[in-house]
Design a protein around this motif. Sequence first.
Motif, PDB file in Angstrom:
ATOM      1  N   GLY A  15      16.359  12.402  50.048  1.00  0.00           N
ATOM      2  CA  GLY A  15      17.604  11.809  50.520  1.00  0.00           C
ATOM      3  C   GLY A  15      18.462  12.810  51.277  1.00  0.00           C
ATOM      4  O   GLY A  15      19.038  12.497  52.318  1.00  0.00           O
ATOM      5  N   TYR A  18      16.984  13.529  54.693  1.00  0.00           N
ATOM      6  CA  TYR A  18      17.253  12.416  55.600  1.00  0.00           C
ATOM      7  C   TYR A  18      18.682  12.530  56.150  1.00  0.00           C
ATOM      8  O   TYR A  18      18.907  12.371  57.348  1.00  0.00           O
ATOM      9  N   GLY A  19      19.640  12.811  55.264  1.00  0.00           N
ATOM     10  CA  GLY A  19      21.026  12.953  55.699  1.00  0.00           C
ATOM     11  C   GLY A  19      21.213  14.107  56.666  1.00  0.00           C
ATOM     12  O   GLY A  19      21.976  14.006  57.625  1.00  0.00           O
ATOM     13  N   HIS A  22      19.774  12.911  59.984  1.00  0.00           N
ATOM     14  CA  HIS A  22      20.629  11.839  60.494  1.00  0.00           C
ATOM     15  C   HIS A  22      21.922  12.405  61.088  1.00  0.00           C
ATOM     16  O   HIS A  22      22.353  12.003  62.181  1.00  0.00           O
ATOM     17  N   ASP A  23      22.544  13.334  60.377  1.00  0.00           N
ATOM     18  CA  ASP A  23      23.797  13.893  60.873  1.00  0.00           C
ATOM     19  C   ASP A  23      23.591  14.801  62.084  1.00  0.00           C
ATOM     20  O   ASP A  23      24.492  14.920  62.919  1.00  0.00           O
ATOM     21  N   ALA A  62      26.122  14.481  51.709  1.00  0.00           N
ATOM     22  CA  ALA A  62      26.524  13.079  51.761  1.00  0.00           C
ATOM     23  C   ALA A  62      25.433  12.130  51.264  1.00  0.00           C
ATOM     24  O   ALA A  62      25.741  10.992  50.895  1.00  0.00           O
ATOM     25  N   THR A  63      24.182  12.589  51.216  1.00  0.00           N
ATOM     26  CA  THR A  63      23.099  11.634  50.926  1.00  0.00           C
ATOM     27  C   THR A  63      22.161  12.003  49.783  1.00  0.00           C
ATOM     28  O   THR A  63      21.357  11.175  49.382  1.00  0.00           O
ATOM     29  N   TRP A  64      22.237  13.214  49.243  1.00  0.00           N
ATOM     30  CA  TRP A  64      21.281  13.605  48.204  1.00  0.00           C
ATOM     31  C   TRP A  64      21.321  12.658  47.011  1.00  0.00           C
ATOM     32  O   TRP A  64      20.295  12.355  46.413  1.00  0.00           O
ATOM     33  N   VAL A  66      21.875   9.501  46.891  1.00  0.00           N
ATOM     34  CA  VAL A  66      21.198   8.224  47.128  1.00  0.00           C
ATOM     35  C   VAL A  66      19.715   8.369  46.783  1.00  0.00           C
ATOM     36  O   VAL A  66      19.125   7.513  46.122  1.00  0.00           O
ATOM     37  N   ALA A 102      14.951   3.132  55.827  1.00  0.00           N
ATOM     38  CA  ALA A 102      16.171   3.853  56.196  1.00  0.00           C
ATOM     39  C   ALA A 102      16.080   4.350  57.638  1.00  0.00           C
ATOM     40  O   ALA A 102      17.036   4.224  58.408  1.00  0.00           O
TER      41      ALA A 102
END
Length: 120
Positions: A15, A18-19, A22-23, A62-64, A66, A102
């Motif tokens: 996760g 991915y964040g 994504h960022d 921000a995403t770990w 999730v 995602a």
Amino acid sequence: MRRILPYLLYGALLGGLYGLLHDQISYTISREYFTDFKFHQFRYADFHLPERLYVGIIGFLATWWVGLFFGWFLARIRFNSDDLQSARRDILQGFAIIACCAMGAGILGGRRGVPEFLCL
């Protein structure tokens, strides 16, 4: 819990990565989103590193959680099985499906832009 912990960690790492990715893409599209909003929101994580690295840290932070949640969810559902080898395969397959969904949603959202009704 001992059998579930590796999947929690794997999910959190997946996760977070991915964040991070994504960022990086979001920063390339709109630097202002970070300078006007995200840098202030995550100012506790500012270690005066290069901006791109800071953006990656923000994405990870921000995403770990999730991924941690999905790891817990997948492992709890599947480890009720007696066949641990099959359970491991199914959990990893679940992670792959979630990651693909995602990424697909992110690509579709980036391609389509913001719907007009959301613009104020």
